[in-house]
Structure formats: C-alpha cells, structure tokens
Design a protein around this motif. Structure first.
Motif, PDB file in Angstrom:
ATOM      1  N   ARG A 181      35.319 -19.188 -14.430  1.00  0.00           N
ATOM      2  CA  ARG A 181      36.491 -19.159 -15.315  1.00  0.00           C
ATOM      3  C   ARG A 181      36.749 -20.520 -15.934  1.00  0.00           C
ATOM      4  O   ARG A 181      37.108 -20.617 -17.114  1.00  0.00           O
ATOM      5  N   PHE A 182      36.553 -21.563 -15.140  1.00  0.00           N
ATOM      6  CA  PHE A 182      36.724 -22.911 -15.676  1.00  0.00           C
ATOM      7  C   PHE A 182      35.722 -23.165 -16.797  1.00  0.00           C
ATOM      8  O   PHE A 182      36.077 -23.688 -17.862  1.00  0.00           O
ATOM      9  N   LEU A 205      29.155 -11.015 -11.215  1.00  0.00           N
ATOM     10  CA  LEU A 205      30.461 -11.671 -11.289  1.00  0.00           C
ATOM     11  C   LEU A 205      30.539 -12.578 -12.513  1.00  0.00           C
ATOM     12  O   LEU A 205      31.563 -12.633 -13.200  1.00  0.00           O
ATOM     13  N   ALA A 206      29.450 -13.295 -12.773  1.00  0.00           N
ATOM     14  CA  ALA A 206      29.421 -14.181 -13.934  1.00  0.00           C
ATOM     15  C   ALA A 206      29.556 -13.401 -15.233  1.00  0.00           C
ATOM     16  O   ALA A 206      30.250 -13.827 -16.160  1.00  0.00           O
ATOM     17  N   ILE A 207      28.913 -12.254 -15.303  1.00  0.00           N
ATOM     18  CA  ILE A 207      29.011 -11.424 -16.506  1.00  0.00           C
ATOM     19  C   ILE A 207      30.445 -10.960 -16.706  1.00  0.00           C
ATOM     20  O   ILE A 207      30.965 -10.965 -17.837  1.00  0.00           O
ATOM     21  N   ALA A 208      31.110 -10.597 -15.634  1.00  0.00           N
ATOM     22  CA  ALA A 208      32.513 -10.189 -15.736  1.00  0.00           C
ATOM     23  C   ALA A 208      33.396 -11.307 -16.250  1.00  0.00           C
ATOM     24  O   ALA A 208      34.434 -11.056 -16.881  1.00  0.00           O
ATOM     25  N   GLU A 209      32.980 -12.558 -16.019  1.00  0.00           N
ATOM     26  CA  GLU A 209      33.769 -13.717 -16.433  1.00  0.00           C
ATOM     27  C   GLU A 209      33.284 -14.332 -17.747  1.00  0.00           C
ATOM     28  O   GLU A 209      33.730 -15.412 -18.124  1.00  0.00           O
ATOM     29  N   GLY A 210      32.346 -13.669 -18.423  1.00  0.00           N
ATOM     30  CA  GLY A 210      31.984 -14.117 -19.763  1.00  0.00           C
ATOM     31  C   GLY A 210      30.657 -14.814 -19.916  1.00  0.00           C
ATOM     32  O   GLY A 210      30.396 -15.421 -20.964  1.00  0.00           O
ATOM     33  N   ALA A 211      29.784 -14.747 -18.915  1.00  0.00           N
ATOM     34  CA  ALA A 211      28.460 -15.358 -19.060  1.00  0.00           C
ATOM     35  C   ALA A 211      27.726 -14.748 -20.245  1.00  0.00           C
ATOM     36  O   ALA A 211      27.806 -13.540 -20.496  1.00  0.00           O
TER      37      ALA A 211
END
Length: 231
Positions: A181-182, A205-211
């Motif tokens: 997120r950061f 998880l990274a994809i969910a956060e915009g990777a």
C-alpha cells in the motif's frame, strides 16, 4: 534437480491462472498485471522451456548471469524482455544498459550517474524503476522511505519518461500488505504507472493492492539449485 520442461509449462499455467483469478477478484482489467518469471540461478534450458510455454518477460538478479543466458535466447525470441531485479553495482551499469529492457533497482545517485553515462555510451536507456526499501532494512538495497520522495523527483527530472515506476521487496516474515500500500501510494503521488511488487508467496495480495508487475520464480522454476545462497 531442475524441473522438466513440461513441469515448467504446467507451473506457468497455474501461476497465470492465479494471476487471472486475483485480477478478477480485485475488479481490475484483465491485462493489468504482467508476470515476470524470475529465472535467476536456473539454466538457459529452463528459460527456453518457459519461452516455449509462451512466457516472454524474465527477471535476473546478476548482470553477468543474464549476459550469459539471454543474448542467444533473444535471437530466437526477439520479443523477449529482460528485467534486472537485483541490486546493481555501478561498475555493471554499462552491461546492464546494454542487455536489459528494464532495470528495477535504481536506488542511489551514484547509480543514476553510472546509468546516465552508460546510456550515452550505448545509445539506449532501459526503462527504470526506483527500488524503495519499504522496511528500511539495513542489509537490503533500495532507497530508504524518508528519502524516497526526493530521489524519485530527482530521477524523474533526470530520466523523464524512462522512469516508469517503483519496486519493493517487503521484509520477510512481515505482513506485506502495508508495504504494498505504501508503494502504491508513493507511485500514485508521483504519477508513475508501474508497481513491481509481489513474489511467489504473496503475489495475489500484491495484485489486490495494485501491482502491475509480479516477480515469480520458485512457483515456476522450482527451488534454486542446491548450494546457491540467497532469498
């Protein structure tokens, strides 16, 4: 023992399926995420197996290893793209500029100087990502959090559109989500479209956060060969 070509193809299918599922769950476009197959420490034959299975974007940590494997493969697969994802020494900058399509580990002014000089010598500049040490871990590469804003601004001024985004490797054993997120927030603040975050253990998880790039090695190629140190 190295994985067989059929196993690599099946592993790629599995990872691609997981990426597609995570993208759909996050409500993102189907082409939002690119898989970087991390082939470090694995032989050219393993990369060839992945190429035959349709993979085109690869990540390597070491310039010398990448230089030994990829020029010949690029002759056969001209649409291959090579990302250098490991900490980069300034004395390797020219060869990195020569062979890479993207360098994901820009993290200090001396490296900026070396890359700019190398680009003048080679007549080309790969795309660049600033690596942010989101955990401020002293043993890791990456610009510290408190210095990231200024370094990104300096890099944007110097490299223009060649600076495409940011990369991070969250601390082992910590929840990676706050780090993702950061990084996403920082990229958004600077108008940078690329966020390279997420590896074999946490890429959904990274994809969910915009990777937009996920770096997956073990889940595709298996464990590194015996006797090879590193993460």
């Amino acid at each position: 023992m190295e994985m067989a070509a059929t196993d690599i193809g099946e592993a790629l299918d599995e990872v691609r399926g997981q990426i597609e599922k995570a993208v759909q769950t996050a409500g993102r476009p189907s082409d939002a995420v690119t898989l970087v197959a991390v082939s470090k420490f694995h032989p050219a034959a393993a990369v060839e197996a992945a190429l035959r299975a349709g993979q085109r974007v690869f990540g390597e940590n070491r310039v010398q290893e990448a230089a030994e494997k990829f020029p010949r493969l690029r002759e056969q697969y001209p649409d291959l793209r090579l990302h250098l994802i490991g900490g980069l020494q300034t004395n390797k900058a020219r060869e990195a500029v020569r062979i890479a399509d993207m360098i994901e580990s820009l993290d200090r002014p001396t490296l900026s100087d070396a890359l700019a000089k190398a680009a003048d010598q080679e007549g080309r500049m790969p795309d660049l990502l600033v690596e942010v040490n989101t955990g401020d871990e002293p043993q890791k590469f990456g610009v510290p959090r408190e210095k990231a804003d200024e370094f990104i601004r300096q890099s944007r001024t110097r490299f223009g559109e060649k600076l495409r985004g940011l990369m991070c490797i969250p601390p082992a054993g910590e929840d990676p989500v706050p780090h993702f997120r950061f990084l996403r927030s920082l990229a958004d603040q600077h108008g940078l479209p690329v966020r390279s975050m997420g590896m074999s253990a946490d890429y959904p998880l990274a994809i969910a956060e915009g990777a937009t790039l996920v770096r997956v090695g073990t889940a595709i190629f298996g464990a590194r060969p015996a006797g090879v140190a590193g993460d």
